[in-house]
Enzyme design. Structure first.
Site, PDB file in Angstrom:
ATOM      1  N   HIS A  17     -23.747   9.428 -21.757  1.00  0.00           N
ATOM      2  CA  HIS A  17     -22.979   9.945 -22.914  1.00  0.00           C
ATOM      3  C   HIS A  17     -22.623  11.403 -22.654  1.00  0.00           C
ATOM      4  O   HIS A  17     -23.460  12.298 -22.789  1.00  0.00           O
ATOM      5  CB  HIS A  17     -23.807   9.827 -24.204  1.00  0.00           C
ATOM      6  CG  HIS A  17     -23.050  10.254 -25.435  1.00  0.00           C
ATOM      7  ND1 HIS A  17     -23.007   9.482 -26.577  1.00  0.00           N
ATOM      8  CD2 HIS A  17     -22.310  11.350 -25.723  1.00  0.00           C
ATOM      9  CE1 HIS A  17     -22.280  10.091 -27.493  1.00  0.00           C
ATOM     10  NE2 HIS A  17     -21.847  11.242 -27.008  1.00  0.00           N
ATOM     11  N   HIS A  19     -19.249  14.483 -22.903  1.00  0.00           N
ATOM     12  CA  HIS A  19     -17.876  14.869 -23.270  1.00  0.00           C
ATOM     13  C   HIS A  19     -17.376  15.823 -22.198  1.00  0.00           C
ATOM     14  O   HIS A  19     -17.889  16.946 -22.076  1.00  0.00           O
ATOM     15  CB  HIS A  19     -17.851  15.563 -24.637  1.00  0.00           C
ATOM     16  CG  HIS A  19     -18.356  14.700 -25.746  1.00  0.00           C
ATOM     17  ND1 HIS A  19     -17.522  13.966 -26.568  1.00  0.00           N
ATOM     18  CD2 HIS A  19     -19.616  14.427 -26.145  1.00  0.00           C
ATOM     19  CE1 HIS A  19     -18.256  13.290 -27.427  1.00  0.00           C
ATOM     20  NE2 HIS A  19     -19.531  13.545 -27.205  1.00  0.00           N
ATOM     21  N   LEU A  20     -16.388  15.384 -21.428  1.00  0.00           N
ATOM     22  CA  LEU A  20     -15.823  16.257 -20.386  1.00  0.00           C
ATOM     23  C   LEU A  20     -14.579  16.984 -20.880  1.00  0.00           C
ATOM     24  O   LEU A  20     -14.099  17.903 -20.220  1.00  0.00           O
ATOM     25  CB  LEU A  20     -15.472  15.440 -19.139  1.00  0.00           C
ATOM     26  CG  LEU A  20     -16.633  14.762 -18.400  1.00  0.00           C
ATOM     27  CD1 LEU A  20     -16.115  13.911 -17.237  1.00  0.00           C
ATOM     28  CD2 LEU A  20     -17.642  15.788 -17.888  1.00  0.00           C
ATOM     29  N   ARG A  21     -14.050  16.545 -22.047  1.00  0.00           N
ATOM     30  CA  ARG A  21     -12.755  17.059 -22.544  1.00  0.00           C
ATOM     31  C   ARG A  21     -11.656  16.755 -21.518  1.00  0.00           C
ATOM     32  O   ARG A  21     -11.792  15.844 -20.717  1.00  0.00           O
ATOM     33  CB  ARG A  21     -12.810  18.559 -22.885  1.00  0.00           C
ATOM     34  CG  ARG A  21     -13.985  18.971 -23.778  1.00  0.00           C
ATOM     35  CD  ARG A  21     -14.019  18.296 -25.120  1.00  0.00           C
ATOM     36  NE  ARG A  21     -15.065  18.882 -25.961  1.00  0.00           N
ATOM     37  CZ  ARG A  21     -15.732  18.220 -26.886  1.00  0.00           C
ATOM     38  NH1 ARG A  21     -15.486  16.944 -27.124  1.00  0.00           N
ATOM     39  NH2 ARG A  21     -16.650  18.825 -27.605  1.00  0.00           N
ATOM     40  N   ASN A  45     -13.170  10.888 -27.256  1.00  0.00           N
ATOM     41  CA  ASN A  45     -12.641  11.594 -28.437  1.00  0.00           C
ATOM     42  C   ASN A  45     -11.794  12.803 -28.042  1.00  0.00           C
ATOM     43  O   ASN A  45     -12.039  13.929 -28.451  1.00  0.00           O
ATOM     44  CB  ASN A  45     -13.771  11.990 -29.404  1.00  0.00           C
ATOM     45  CG  ASN A  45     -14.808  12.928 -28.794  1.00  0.00           C
ATOM     46  OD1 ASN A  45     -15.003  12.954 -27.579  1.00  0.00           O
ATOM     47  ND2 ASN A  45     -15.459  13.709 -29.623  1.00  0.00           N
ATOM     48  N   LYS A 110     -16.267   2.752 -27.981  1.00  0.00           N
ATOM     49  CA  LYS A 110     -17.034   3.657 -28.846  1.00  0.00           C
ATOM     50  C   LYS A 110     -16.587   3.552 -30.289  1.00  0.00           C
ATOM     51  O   LYS A 110     -15.394   3.650 -30.597  1.00  0.00           O
ATOM     52  CB  LYS A 110     -16.834   5.105 -28.362  1.00  0.00           C
ATOM     53  CG  LYS A 110     -17.541   6.171 -29.182  1.00  0.00           C
ATOM     54  CD  LYS A 110     -19.034   6.237 -28.891  1.00  0.00           C
ATOM     55  CE  LYS A 110     -19.759   7.190 -29.836  1.00  0.00           C
ATOM     56  NZ  LYS A 110     -19.748   8.576 -29.361  1.00  0.00           N
ATOM     57  N   HIS A 147     -21.635   5.820 -32.824  1.00  0.00           N
ATOM     58  CA  HIS A 147     -22.035   7.074 -33.471  1.00  0.00           C
ATOM     59  C   HIS A 147     -22.556   6.638 -34.840  1.00  0.00           C
ATOM     60  O   HIS A 147     -21.778   6.322 -35.729  1.00  0.00           O
ATOM     61  CB  HIS A 147     -20.847   8.041 -33.601  1.00  0.00           C
ATOM     62  CG  HIS A 147     -21.250   9.341 -34.226  1.00  0.00           C
ATOM     63  ND1 HIS A 147     -21.276  10.531 -33.544  1.00  0.00           N
ATOM     64  CD2 HIS A 147     -21.700   9.626 -35.476  1.00  0.00           C
ATOM     65  CE1 HIS A 147     -21.714  11.492 -34.339  1.00  0.00           C
ATOM     66  NE2 HIS A 147     -21.976  10.963 -35.527  1.00  0.00           N
ATOM     67  N   HIS A 185     -27.168   8.949 -29.143  1.00  0.00           N
ATOM     68  CA  HIS A 185     -27.826  10.178 -29.625  1.00  0.00           C
ATOM     69  C   HIS A 185     -28.617   9.973 -30.909  1.00  0.00           C
ATOM     70  O   HIS A 185     -28.318  10.571 -31.938  1.00  0.00           O
ATOM     71  CB  HIS A 185     -26.831  11.341 -29.767  1.00  0.00           C
ATOM     72  CG  HIS A 185     -25.503  11.001 -30.397  1.00  0.00           C
ATOM     73  ND1 HIS A 185     -25.380  10.316 -31.582  1.00  0.00           N
ATOM     74  CD2 HIS A 185     -24.236  11.256 -29.990  1.00  0.00           C
ATOM     75  CE1 HIS A 185     -24.105  10.192 -31.868  1.00  0.00           C
ATOM     76  NE2 HIS A 185     -23.390  10.731 -30.921  1.00  0.00           N
ATOM     77  N   LEU A 230     -23.831  17.009 -33.983  1.00  0.00           N
ATOM     78  CA  LEU A 230     -23.924  15.838 -34.856  1.00  0.00           C
ATOM     79  C   LEU A 230     -24.339  14.628 -34.046  1.00  0.00           C
ATOM     80  O   LEU A 230     -23.851  14.460 -32.918  1.00  0.00           O
ATOM     81  CB  LEU A 230     -22.576  15.585 -35.550  1.00  0.00           C
ATOM     82  CG  LEU A 230     -22.233  16.631 -36.622  1.00  0.00           C
ATOM     83  CD1 LEU A 230     -20.809  16.465 -37.104  1.00  0.00           C
ATOM     84  CD2 LEU A 230     -23.204  16.549 -37.811  1.00  0.00           C
ATOM     85  N   ASP A 258     -24.981  13.911 -24.396  1.00  0.00           N
ATOM     86  CA  ASP A 258     -24.034  14.326 -25.438  1.00  0.00           C
ATOM     87  C   ASP A 258     -23.597  15.769 -25.222  1.00  0.00           C
ATOM     88  O   ASP A 258     -23.315  16.486 -26.177  1.00  0.00           O
ATOM     89  CB  ASP A 258     -24.619  14.127 -26.844  1.00  0.00           C
ATOM     90  CG  ASP A 258     -23.542  14.202 -27.920  1.00  0.00           C
ATOM     91  OD1 ASP A 258     -22.354  14.041 -27.600  1.00  0.00           O
ATOM     92  OD2 ASP A 258     -23.899  14.443 -29.095  1.00  0.00           O
ATOM     93  N   HIS A 262     -17.569  23.362 -26.564  1.00  0.00           N
ATOM     94  CA  HIS A 262     -16.609  24.011 -27.476  1.00  0.00           C
ATOM     95  C   HIS A 262     -16.617  25.473 -27.085  1.00  0.00           C
ATOM     96  O   HIS A 262     -17.709  26.036 -26.866  1.00  0.00           O
ATOM     97  CB  HIS A 262     -17.056  23.889 -28.938  1.00  0.00           C
ATOM     98  CG  HIS A 262     -17.061  22.494 -29.473  1.00  0.00           C
ATOM     99  ND1 HIS A 262     -15.936  21.894 -29.998  1.00  0.00           N
ATOM    100  CD2 HIS A 262     -18.050  21.576 -29.549  1.00  0.00           C
ATOM    101  CE1 HIS A 262     -16.244  20.671 -30.383  1.00  0.00           C
ATOM    102  NE2 HIS A 262     -17.515  20.440 -30.131  1.00  0.00           N
ATOM    103  N   ALA A 274     -19.210  21.176 -34.123  1.00  0.00           N
ATOM    104  CA  ALA A 274     -20.459  20.524 -33.706  1.00  0.00           C
ATOM    105  C   ALA A 274     -20.445  20.197 -32.223  1.00  0.00           C
ATOM    106  O   ALA A 274     -19.465  19.654 -31.715  1.00  0.00           O
ATOM    107  CB  ALA A 274     -20.640  19.244 -34.508  1.00  0.00           C
TER     108      ALA A 274
HETATM  109  C1  NCD Z   1     -19.330  15.772 -30.132  1.00  0.00           C
HETATM  110  C2  NCD Z   1     -18.067  16.499 -29.663  1.00  0.00           C
HETATM  111  O1  NCD Z   1     -18.020  17.732 -29.767  1.00  0.00           O
HETATM  112  O2  NCD Z   1     -17.151  15.850 -29.174  1.00  0.00           O
HETATM  113  N1  NCD Z   1     -20.083  16.648 -30.972  1.00  0.00           N
HETATM  114  C3  NCD Z   1     -21.393  16.553 -31.289  1.00  0.00           C
HETATM  115  O3  NCD Z   1     -21.866  17.340 -32.123  1.00  0.00           O
HETATM  116  N2  NCD Z   1     -22.169  15.665 -30.725  1.00  0.00           N
HETATM  117  C4  NCD Z   1     -18.976  14.497 -30.805  1.00  0.00           C
HETATM  118  C5  NCD Z   1     -20.128  13.549 -30.981  1.00  0.00           C
HETATM  119  O4  NCD Z   1     -20.641  12.997 -30.016  1.00  0.00           O
HETATM  120  O5  NCD Z   1     -20.539  13.355 -32.123  1.00  0.00           O
HETATM  121 ZN    ZN Z   2     -21.044  12.678 -28.211  1.00  0.00          ZN
END
Ligand code: NCD
Ligand code: ZN
Length: 356
Positions: A17, A19-21, A45, A110, A147, A185, A230, A258, A262, A274
């Protein structure tokens, strides 16, 4: 006193899990992920989200282009394997699931309840109305990643995960008992115990922050936005239960960072977003958590075996070595155009580092 080993060699872990953006962000996130993990499950996302196999294929190519440009050892590049995820919406079709299956690069779908977290406005509004898609996923053996939080405004943010288990997840499992599901998560005793009560086709990922911290770390002595993610950090007794199950040797529980970047200025603001960024030092963070309960011997299964087993994939053949030697977590990493990215525990020292 237990004898702490000075080094800890693990089968190369995977991150189930992350997030690479996208686009310019990949120049930062891809090398960080690649130095610790072989397979990474890339969350969809983006803005706009990755909704189709075609979009997932193009996203994977952008990740591989960033990998190609990265200044990291060629062996790491050769082993890095981004696995894609489709973002479930109210309009996802059973046919799209069939296309995902044949693609060979889409590993999962997802489920974000609409409005649950960062970039989830396209998420599902009528989850139990998605029966046709769940049916197709069950048939094709494509896992559903959830989620697990309800989003009704009247539900307290600390209760949202439990309400999701009671009202949504238990119904999905009852109606689709063969569907493989990952509770992503997890943050509560309720979620850990719910997962334990299900058959082997239901597993859960656990992040480093939910093993190391609780809501006091985020709120006592001033609000600390870099602990805000989150689902939100919960009470210490939930953290304790997560540590218990993560180190129990039960294969239902496996690594998913996770890691969610940001830029610093949008976390440190009047309405901070988050997500905790942990990809570069995720393994020292997990080692710190496992060591805190004398369970370093359980880390390899959690980090490198159980996730692959759940997804029906082979165990990696390379290894990575952690060393009991201090690591200073940087204050920030360069991110996007002249921005900074603050990692979890920035400026602090961890007792473990990755051997270079
Ligand atoms: C994640 C994100 O920033 O994309 N943020 C987070 O707080 N975990 C989204 C997610 O996995 O809920
Ligand atoms: Zn996530």
């Amino acid at each position: 006193m237990t004898n702490t080993p000075q080094t800890l060699t693990l089968i190369q872990p995977d991150d189930w899990h992350i997030h690479l953006r996208d686009n310019d962000a990949l120049a930062t996130t891809v090398p960080h992920a690649c130095m610790s993990f072989n397979r990474v499950i890339c969350m969809p996302n983006l803005v706009p989200p990755v909704k189709t196999t075609e979009q997932a294929t193009l996203y994977r190519e952008r990740i591989l282009t960033a990998l190609d440009k990265a200044d990291i050892p060629s062996q790491r590049k050769a082993e890095f394997d981004p696995r894609m995820v489709l973002y479930l919406t109210d309009h996802t079709t059973a046919d799209e699931i069939a296309r995902a299956k044949v693609s060979g690069i889409v590993q999962a779908v997802k489920l974000y309840p609409a409005g649950a977290t960062t970039n989830s406005s396209d998420g599902v509004t009528d989850i139990l109305g998605r029966a046709g898609v769940f049916e197709s996923m069950q048939k094709h053996g494509i896992p559903l990643l959830v989620h697990g939080e309800v989003t009704h405004h009247d539900v307290d943010i600390f209760d949202r995960e439990k309400r999701f288990l009671d009202e949504i997840l238990s119904v999905i499992i009852k109606n689709f008992p063969e569907l493989r599901i990952v509770m992503e998560h997890i943050t509560t005793r309720d979620a850990a115990d719910f997962c334990l009560a299900q058959a082997d086709n239901v597993g859960a990922t656990i992040t480093p922050q939910h093993l190391l911290f609780n809501r006091n770390h985020m709120l006592v002595g001033g609000v600390k936005p870099h602990f805000y993610c989150l689902p939100i950090l919960k009470r210490a007794d939930h953290q304790k239960r997560l540590l218990e199950v993560a180190t129990s040797g039960n294969p239902k529980f496996f690594l998913g960072t996770d890691s969610a970047p940001h830029a610093t200025h949008i976390k440190e603001s009047a309405c901070g977003c988050a997500g905790c960024y942990s990809a570069p030092h995720a393994l020292p963070l997990y080692a710190t958590a496992f060591e805190s309960v004398g369970a370093l011997d359980k880390l390899e299964n959690f980090a490198s075996r159980f996730g692959a087993k759940f997804y029906g994939l082979p165990i990696n053949t390379s290894t990575i070595t952690l060393v009991k030697s201090d690591m200073s977590v940087p204050e920030g990493y360069p991110y996007l155009d002249g921005k900074s990215l603050t990692p979890l525990l920035s400026g602090q020292t961890l007792a473990w580092s990755v051997q270079s």
